[in-house]
Design an enzyme around this catalytic site. Structure first.
Site, PDB file in Angstrom:
ATOM      1  N   TRP A  71       0.820  -1.219   0.000  1.00 44.94           N
ATOM      2  CA  TRP A  71       0.000   0.000   0.000  1.00 44.94           C
ATOM      3  C   TRP A  71       0.851   1.266   0.000  1.00 44.94           C
ATOM      4  CZ3 TRP A  71      -4.774  -0.751   3.776  1.00 44.94           C
ATOM      5  CH2 TRP A  71      -5.546  -1.833   3.317  1.00 44.94           C
ATOM      6  N   LYS A  72       2.137   1.140   0.272  1.00 47.49           N
ATOM      7  CA  LYS A  72       3.041   2.301   0.347  1.00 47.49           C
ATOM      8  C   LYS A  72       2.496   3.319   1.365  1.00 47.49           C
ATOM      9  CE  LYS A  72       4.559   1.069  -4.220  1.00 47.49           C
ATOM     10  NZ  LYS A  72       5.151   1.443  -5.487  1.00 47.49           N
ATOM     11  N   HIS A 107      12.648  -2.496  -0.710  1.00 43.48           N
ATOM     12  CA  HIS A 107      11.872  -1.925  -1.814  1.00 43.48           C
ATOM     13  C   HIS A 107      12.675  -0.807  -2.487  1.00 43.48           C
ATOM     14  CE1 HIS A 107       8.771   0.134  -4.083  1.00 43.48           C
ATOM     15  NE2 HIS A 107       8.130  -1.011  -4.044  1.00 43.48           N
ATOM     16  N   GLU A 128      11.881   2.018  -3.452  1.00 39.66           N
ATOM     17  CA  GLU A 128      11.644   3.365  -2.907  1.00 39.66           C
ATOM     18  C   GLU A 128      12.452   3.583  -1.630  1.00 39.66           C
ATOM     19  OE1 GLU A 128       7.379   2.997  -2.999  1.00 39.66           O
ATOM     20  OE2 GLU A 128       7.493   2.998  -5.187  1.00 39.66           O
ATOM     21  N   GLY A 158       4.971   2.066 -10.712  1.00 42.70           N
ATOM     22  CA  GLY A 158       4.137   3.269 -10.690  1.00 42.70           C
ATOM     23  C   GLY A 158       4.164   4.064 -11.979  1.00 42.70           C
ATOM     24  N   SER A 162       3.623  -2.175 -11.906  1.00 39.52           N
ATOM     25  CA  SER A 162       2.443  -1.926 -12.741  1.00 39.52           C
ATOM     26  C   SER A 162       1.677  -3.197 -13.085  1.00 39.52           C
ATOM     27  CB  SER A 162       2.821  -1.143 -14.009  1.00 39.52           C
ATOM     28  OG  SER A 162       3.363   0.115 -13.659  1.00 39.52           O
ATOM     29  N   GLY A 178       1.378  -2.536  -6.239  1.00 37.35           N
ATOM     30  CA  GLY A 178       1.265  -1.213  -5.632  1.00 37.35           C
ATOM     31  C   GLY A 178      -0.118  -0.631  -5.900  1.00 37.35           C
ATOM     32  N   GLY A 179      -0.197   0.244  -6.886  1.00 36.99           N
ATOM     33  CA  GLY A 179      -1.425   0.986  -7.174  1.00 36.99           C
ATOM     34  C   GLY A 179      -2.690   0.139  -7.221  1.00 36.99           C
TER      35      GLY A 179
HETATM   36  P1  13P Z   1       2.919  -0.368  -8.834  1.00 35.46           P
HETATM   37  O1  13P Z   1       2.108  -1.656  -8.902  1.00 35.46           O
HETATM   38  O2  13P Z   1       2.120   0.811  -8.406  1.00 35.46           O
HETATM   39  O3  13P Z   1       3.717  -0.161 -10.073  1.00 35.46           O
HETATM   40  O4  13P Z   1       3.975  -0.609  -7.655  1.00 35.46           O
HETATM   41  C1  13P Z   1       4.708  -1.766  -7.642  1.00 35.46           C
HETATM   42  C2  13P Z   1       5.442  -1.828  -6.365  1.00 35.46           C
HETATM   43  O5  13P Z   1       6.327  -1.030  -6.100  1.00 35.46           O
HETATM   44  C3  13P Z   1       5.070  -2.870  -5.411  1.00 35.46           C
HETATM   45  O6  13P Z   1       5.997  -2.960  -4.382  1.00 35.46           O
END
Ligand code: 13P
Length: 255
Positions: free
Chosen positions: A14-15, A98, A100, A176, A216, A237-238
């Site tokens: 979920w970030k 991760h 990020e 993302g 993605s 993620g998203g």
């Molecule tokens: P997205 O699915 O938003 O591209 O993010 C992937 C992600 O970083 C999962 O850890």
């Protein structure tokens, strides 16, 4: 190859999204949609949401994870949370390394290794993230980068501890951005990761290792990615923030 030896794991990351109330609402929405999943389902949420997530998932097939942990058991590390603390409140999973964290918060292969070691010591299951930047792919060094990341992260991990490790291949250029790796690109790197696990720990360990793809992944492309012989699930993620989309990915992994 030996995909039947592995159970797919679909994990949401979920970030930095959702308050505790929103966490409860999203999990309540996801729960009925994934109740019959034939794969493991995990939601990794911000620290502040862990109690709400643990409460909301009680009695369901959804497991909860954190998005990072520190390597020390306790001490003067303002703002950090230890693996032991996660364990103490009943959190079974944690994402480590991760991109990020590596890009914005200074995580290195060395600190990723230390966090991984601490999480395993605490009895957590680690989702270990690796992946190359676009420039590295363009230079043709994807495999070296990913192999180095995996090798260093696992340098203190014994074979019998691998049952509590999942590796997530997440090309940074696909996170993302809406740019997904093709199914072939994802499988090629996942396969190389499995080959490295074979080199380091033997074929039986490689056959059992769950290697996810992330970047993605969505309801539209999940089936093709998950059909690849070396893609054993996804780190989302998203699309994990929308119950129907996340459930559709879980369904694709359950086939
Ligand atoms: P997205 O699915 O938003 O591209 O993010 C992937 C992600 O970083 C999962 O850890």
């Amino acid at each position: 190859m030996n995909k039947e030896l592995r159970k797919a794991v679909i994990a949401g990351n979920w970030k930095m999204n959702k308050t505790p109330d929103e966490t409860k609402a999203l999990i309540e929405a996801i729960k009925p949609l994934v109740a019959k999943a034939d794969c493991d389902v995990v939601v990794c949420v911000p620290y502040i949401d862990l109690f709400a997530a643990l409460e909301a998932t009680k009695g369901s097939n959804i497991k909860v994870g954190a998005e990072n942990c520190h390597w020390a058991e306790k001490g003067a590390f303002t703002g950090e949370v230890s693996a032991e603390m996660l364990k103490a409140i009943g959190v079974p999973y944690v994402i480590i390394g991760h991109s990020e964290r590596r890009t914005y918060f200074g995580d290195t292969d060395e600190t990723v290794a230390k966090r991984t070691r601490a999480a395993i010591d605490a009895g957590l299951t680690v989702i270990l993230c690796v992946g190359e930047y676009l420039e590295q792919r363009q230079l043709g060094i994807t495999m070296e980068v990913v192999r180095t990341q995996v090798k260093i992260a696992l340098k203190d991990i014994k074979k019998e501890e691998l049952d509590n490790i999942i590796i997530a291949y997440e090309p940074v250029w696909a996170i993302g951005t809406g740019l997904t790796a093709t199914a072939e690109q994802a499988n090629e790197v996942n396969k190389a990761i499995r080959e490295l696990i074979c080199e380091l720990y033997g074929q039986d360990a490689a056959d059992k290792m769950v290697v996810q793809y992330g970047g993605s992944m969505n309801a539209g492309n999940a089936a093709e990615l998950l059909a690849q012989p070396d893609v054993d699930g996804g780190l989302i993620g998203g699309a994990s923030l929308k119950a129907p989309d996340f459930a559709a990915i879980v369904e694709a992994a359950s086939k």
